[in-house]
Design a protein around this motif. Structure first.
Motif, PDB file in Angstrom:
ATOM      1  N   LEU A  11     -45.269  -5.676  43.580  1.00 51.81           N
ATOM      2  CA  LEU A  11     -45.086  -5.351  44.845  1.00 51.81           C
ATOM      3  C   LEU A  11     -45.466  -4.208  45.964  1.00 51.81           C
ATOM      4  N   PRO A  12     -45.813  -3.825  47.104  1.00 53.89           N
ATOM      5  CA  PRO A  12     -45.007  -4.997  47.650  1.00 53.89           C
ATOM      6  C   PRO A  12     -45.932  -6.501  48.027  1.00 53.89           C
ATOM      7  N   ALA A  13     -45.291  -7.802  48.024  1.00 52.35           N
ATOM      8  CA  ALA A  13     -46.458  -8.731  48.603  1.00 52.35           C
ATOM      9  C   ALA A  13     -45.828  -9.183  49.934  1.00 52.35           C
ATOM     10  N   GLN A  14     -46.419  -8.818  50.731  1.00 51.61           N
ATOM     11  CA  GLN A  14     -46.932  -9.108  52.625  1.00 51.61           C
ATOM     12  C   GLN A  14     -48.476  -8.713  52.491  1.00 51.61           C
ATOM     13  N   GLN A  30     -39.074  -7.741  50.849  1.00 54.90           N
ATOM     14  CA  GLN A  30     -39.889  -7.336  49.407  1.00 54.90           C
ATOM     15  C   GLN A  30     -38.725  -7.130  48.492  1.00 54.90           C
ATOM     16  N   THR A  52     -38.105 -10.879  47.883  1.00 50.81           N
ATOM     17  CA  THR A  52     -39.236 -11.706  47.370  1.00 50.81           C
ATOM     18  C   THR A  52     -38.352 -11.537  45.546  1.00 50.81           C
ATOM     19  N   ALA A  53     -38.516 -10.447  45.223  1.00 55.87           N
ATOM     20  CA  ALA A  53     -37.707  -9.890  43.802  1.00 55.87           C
ATOM     21  C   ALA A  53     -37.058 -10.763  43.588  1.00 55.87           C
ATOM     22  N   LEU A 104     -41.458  -7.410  37.743  1.00 52.58           N
ATOM     23  CA  LEU A 104     -41.591  -6.750  38.762  1.00 52.58           C
ATOM     24  C   LEU A 104     -42.418  -5.410  39.032  1.00 52.58           C
ATOM     25  N   VAL A 117     -43.900  -1.815  40.521  1.00 52.66           N
ATOM     26  CA  VAL A 117     -43.470  -1.423  41.831  1.00 52.66           C
ATOM     27  C   VAL A 117     -45.012  -0.159  41.445  1.00 52.66           C
ATOM     28  N   HIS A 135     -46.729   2.584  51.096  1.00 53.30           N
ATOM     29  CA  HIS A 135     -45.901   2.481  50.129  1.00 53.30           C
ATOM     30  C   HIS A 135     -44.357   2.885  50.539  1.00 53.30           C
ATOM     31  N   ASN A 183     -51.473 -10.041  41.658  1.00 52.50           N
ATOM     32  CA  ASN A 183     -50.865  -9.149  43.268  1.00 52.50           C
ATOM     33  C   ASN A 183     -51.627 -10.199  44.789  1.00 52.50           C
TER      34      ASN A 183
END
Length: 302
Positions: free
Chosen positions: A14-17, A29, A32-33, A44, A46, A62, A278
């Motif tokens: 994360l972040p997954a964007q 996020q 997604t988690a 996950l 971070v 972030h 990622n």
């Protein structure tokens, strides 16, 4: 623990964007988690990015890792929560211990503490640290942090004296919080094998990574008979064409799921125990990609 002999666990970074100049999207996020947790992913991850700058390759703004981990711990129930990695030389070890114990308690023992040294000299400078001293600073802070996370939670001062008038709460609620070295942190592999529960490194093509694994195994044999895990991060662009070939890209691969399964199987056979994806894609959402991995890749591996 994330690392098991002869098994390969899978995580999400994360972040997954979208990789754009934008701040972290908290609702995205957390969603997604929760989705990754329900799908059966193992972790996950971070990141700790104290300061953004144009020199940092990821343009996303972030969040503070401890704030995000608290939200993740409250929103999920099974998945491990890991840091990749807390920049140890730029944070006080007793502050890290306090935060780590809090996340471990909130997540009911699902926390894995990944620690790194960071690699931006200008960031060291602005925090008043000399990047040339990062090796010894990393070692001394690791030792103080490890002492604070022991069952007796020893609080030491700068001279390594135990200060019994102090304690850190909440109390440890599990056998131990796994401490994992992320990157080399200017340390020898023998030092990492002696002190860390595992080693996370960045993606390399498998023949190159296999050479690193050989060095890692040799270092372990010199130090301990206990199992030490090996994992890697991996940029992944999972194409919507299942038969697409596996193609190396910077720090990862572009692939269809069948070739990805073959490569992950080869990684497992080589001795890699964890891969943290990622996810990048201009055409597919993280939810869609995670769904395909959970439905088709995980069963093929397990």
């Amino acid at each position: 623990m994330l690392f098991h002999p002869d098994q390969l666990s899978l995580g999400i970074v994360l972040p997954a964007q979208a990789r754009t100049h934008a701040d972290i999207q908290f609702p995205t996020q957390l969603a997604t988690a929760v989705h990754a947790d329900k799908l059966g992913f193992d972790a996950l991850w971070v990141r700790d990015v104290p300061l953004n700058s144009e020199s940092y390759p990821d343009p996303i703004g972030h969040a503070d890792p401890w704030v995000l981990l608290g939200a993740l711990a409250a929103a999920t129930s099974q998945i491990h929560l890991a840091t990749g990695a807390i920049v140890l030389p730029l944070r006080h070890p007793l502050h890290i211990a306090k935060a780590a114990l809090s996340v471990a308690a909130l997540s009911k023992g699902r926390f894995v503490l990944g620690l790194g040294s960071g690699d931006r000299p200008s960031e060291y400078e602005i925090f008043g640290r000399d990047v040339e001293n990062r090796k010894t600073l990393f070692q001394s802070r690791w030792e103080r942090l490890a002492a604070a996370l022991r069952p007796d939670q020893a609080v030491t001062d700068e001279q390594d004296n135990v200060r019994e008038e102090f304690s850190i709460r909440p109390a440890l609620q599990q056998a131990a919080i796994p401490m994992v070295a992320v990157g080399s942190s200017a340390q020898s592999l023998e030092w990492i094998a002696r002190h860390a529960a595992g080693w996370m490194t960045y993606y390399r093509p498998l023949p190159v990574q296999t050479d690193r694994l050989a060095l890692w195994h040799n270092a372990q044999l010199k130090i301990t008979t206990e199992f030490r895990g090996f994992g890697q991060s991996m940029v992944l662009e999972l194409l919507d064409r299942p038969d697409a070939i596996y193609e190396e890209i910077n720090l990862g691969a572009r692939s269809g799921r069948r070739a990805l399964i073959d490569m992950l199987s080869a990684m497992r056979e080589a001795g890699i125990h964890h891969v943290a994806f990622n996810l990048i894609s201009d055409k597919r959402s993280p939810a869609e990609v995670m769904g395909e991995i959970a439905a088709d890749v995980m069963p093929a591996l397990r």
